[in-house]
Design an enzyme around this catalytic site. Structure first.
Site, PDB file in Angstrom:
ATOM      1  N   TYR A 107      51.803  11.972  38.157  1.00 20.09           N
ATOM      2  CA  TYR A 107      52.646  11.346  39.189  1.00 20.09           C
ATOM      3  C   TYR A 107      52.086   9.941  39.468  1.00 20.09           C
ATOM      4  CZ  TYR A 107      54.604  11.051  43.995  1.00 20.09           C
ATOM      5  OH  TYR A 107      55.253  10.680  45.139  1.00 20.09           O
TER       6      TYR A 107
ATOM      7  N   ASP B   5      47.846  19.352  39.771  1.00 19.61           N
ATOM      8  CA  ASP B   5      49.027  19.156  40.601  1.00 19.61           C
ATOM      9  C   ASP B   5      50.061  20.168  40.098  1.00 19.61           C
ATOM     10  OD1 ASP B   5      51.408  18.345  41.781  1.00 19.61           O
ATOM     11  OD2 ASP B   5      50.860  16.228  41.785  1.00 19.61           O
TER      12      ASP B   5
HETATM   13  C1  LIG Z   1      56.344  14.111  45.174  1.00 23.08           C
HETATM   14  C2  LIG Z   1      55.128  14.464  44.437  1.00 23.08           C
HETATM   15  C3  LIG Z   1      53.879  14.264  45.001  1.00 23.08           C
HETATM   16  C4  LIG Z   1      53.698  13.606  46.328  1.00 23.08           C
HETATM   17  O1  LIG Z   1      54.234  14.320  47.392  1.00 23.08           O
HETATM   18  P1  LIG Z   1      54.548  13.564  48.792  1.00 23.08           P
HETATM   19  O2  LIG Z   1      54.666  14.677  49.753  1.00 23.08           O
HETATM   20  O3  LIG Z   1      55.801  12.785  48.558  1.00 23.08           O
HETATM   21  O4  LIG Z   1      53.383  12.672  49.081  1.00 23.08           O
HETATM   22  C5  LIG Z   1      52.763  14.642  44.274  1.00 23.08           C
HETATM   23  N1  LIG Z   1      52.886  15.186  43.053  1.00 23.08           N
HETATM   24  C6  LIG Z   1      54.082  15.399  42.478  1.00 23.08           C
HETATM   25  C7  LIG Z   1      54.148  16.015  41.130  1.00 23.08           C
HETATM   26  C8  LIG Z   1      55.236  15.041  43.146  1.00 23.08           C
HETATM   27  O5  LIG Z   1      56.425  15.212  42.555  1.00 23.08           O
END
Ligand SMILES: *Cc1c(COP(=O)(O)O)cnc(C)c1O
Length: 386
Positions: free
Chosen positions: A109, A179
């Site tokens: 990301y 993530d």
């Molecule tokens: C949207 C997203 C984030 C960040 O999330 P927020 O709540 O917008 O800060 C992190 N990792 C991935 C894969 C995302 O799609």
């Protein structure tokens, strides 16, 4: 309500973290807005025996959500933070120190990449990138403290071999951070596959209604103490109202995800047949390069897909994008509503080649036929401007 360790994920999504007995039988843990918590006497205050002692250090609202997420992730401890991006940053900061090296996946990301390149570097932590599907062996250094993965990757959905990666990382003494937002804890059991810290942007499918920002990090047994300590000492927390909404979203996550995935598959198959489209990226498609690994490790798909248009003028692209009835033009995903955005793909070690514009769709909970009709009209608009 008693939840059991061997309950299936759909059951856990409904029952984990409930505290009805402590709340007069109410099904849902109410919103706790709290800073000060009062103690009955000096002895209780000084003996650290009271369950709740200060707003930032936990309320029934935070405990309910943490317990539910932790049960689904199969972890030892979950903490909540103000956004998904903060969850990525916090997980990294919890394990890295000056002089350490972070090995980061190239399909991460983009804001996570910017955090590493711009901020982490100021604290003496070096970040280098590895191709999402490569053997990480040659990329590990003697000071590699953590390997960060995100699978399927942002925008392009490369699927990583997490068990193989975790084995190599652990053999080199590095922690594995992932993530896991794409899959949520329901579609990929990150910790069971060797991940030490599993990260969720709760903002996406867990919240599920485009109305809150939150992140969560779940640690396995070996990383629980470190995570809890760093989270506590850096003063992270989230709002009680948002915790309530996130838990409410979590209760229906399994049924929503199945519907999102079904619609995304219908749109993917339909888009693949369009003459204006070069290719569709979705690991649930049998001919996707990541399909075999995805099938081996994941329990399902979500509502995301990307597709590459054949090269067209900016005017034709704008004609396609402007005028949808059901697809909104906006960032984020995971809500009940459909979205479409142009993707600007940034890679440093695995150049992503595309002749035309790549667009990402989040398939919402609308009728799939209505969404296809909306896209069909958009292709007519594009054709007229060509
Ligand atoms: C949207 C997203 C984030 C960040 O999330 P927020 O709540 O917008 O800060 C992190 N990792 C991935 C894969 C995302 O799609």
């Amino acid at each position: 309500m008693t939840d059991r360790d061997d309950d299936k994920p759909d059951t856990k999504a409904v029952s984990a973290g409930r505290m009805s007995k402590a709340h007069f039988g109410m099904v849902n843990t109410p919103v706790y807005r709290a800073s000060t918590v009062l103690f009955p006497d000096l002895h209780t205050m000084e003996s650290h025996t009271q369950e709740y002692h200060y707003g930032r250090r936990g309320t029934p609202s935070s405990r309910s959500l943490e317990e539910a997420l932790c049960a689904l992730e199969g972890g030892a401890r979950t903490v909540l933070v103000p956004s998904g991006l903060n969850a990525c940053a916090t997980a990294i900061l919890a394990v890295m120190g000056a002089g350490d090296h972070l090995l980061m996946v190239d399909s991460v990301y983009e804001p996570t990449r910017i955090f590493c390149d711009r901020e982490l570097s100021r604290f003496g932590v070096e970040t280098t990138y590895y191709p999402p599907t490569a053997d990480i062996g040659p990329y590990l250094k003697s000071n590699t403290k953590a390997v960060f993965c995100e699978s399927p990757g942002s925008l392009t959905f490369e699927v990583q071999d997490i068990p193989a990666l975790a084995q190599k990382a652990h053999a080199a003494g590095a922690s594995v951070l992932m993530d896991n937002t794409w899959a949520t804890p329901l579609l990929f059991a990150a910790i069971a596959h060797g991940v030490d810290l599993s990260i969720q942007a709760v903002t996406k499918y867990i919240g599920g209604h485009a109305d809150l920002m939150m992140g969560a990090i779940t640690a396995n047994e070996s990383h629980a103490k470190r995570l809890e300590q760093f989270h506590g000492t850096s003063g992270l927390f989230s709002s009680g109202d948002d915790m309530f909404l996130a838990l409410r979203g979590l209760r229906t996550l399994p049924v929503r995800l199945r519907r999102h995935a079904e619609t995304a598959m219908r749109l993917s198959l339909w888009l693949k047949e369009r003459p204006e489209v070069t290719r569709v990226l979705n690991p649930a498609l049998p001919d996707d390069p990541g399909h075999a690994l995805w099938k081996r490790d994941f329990k399902g798909a979500n509502g995301l897909l990307s597709f590459e248009l054949k090269p067209v003028s900016k005017t034709a692209l704008a004609a396609f994008m402007d005028g949808f009835s059901h697809f909104g033009l906006g960032w984020s995903w995971g809500g009940f509503e459909s979205l479409i955005v142009p993707s600007h793909i940034k890679r440093t070690v695995t150049p992503f080649r595309a002749e035309g514009q790549v667009l990402r769709i989040q398939a919402g909970l609308e009728d799939a036929g209505d969404l296809i009709a909306d896209l069909e009209i958009a292709f007519e608009r594009l054709e007229q401007k060509k």
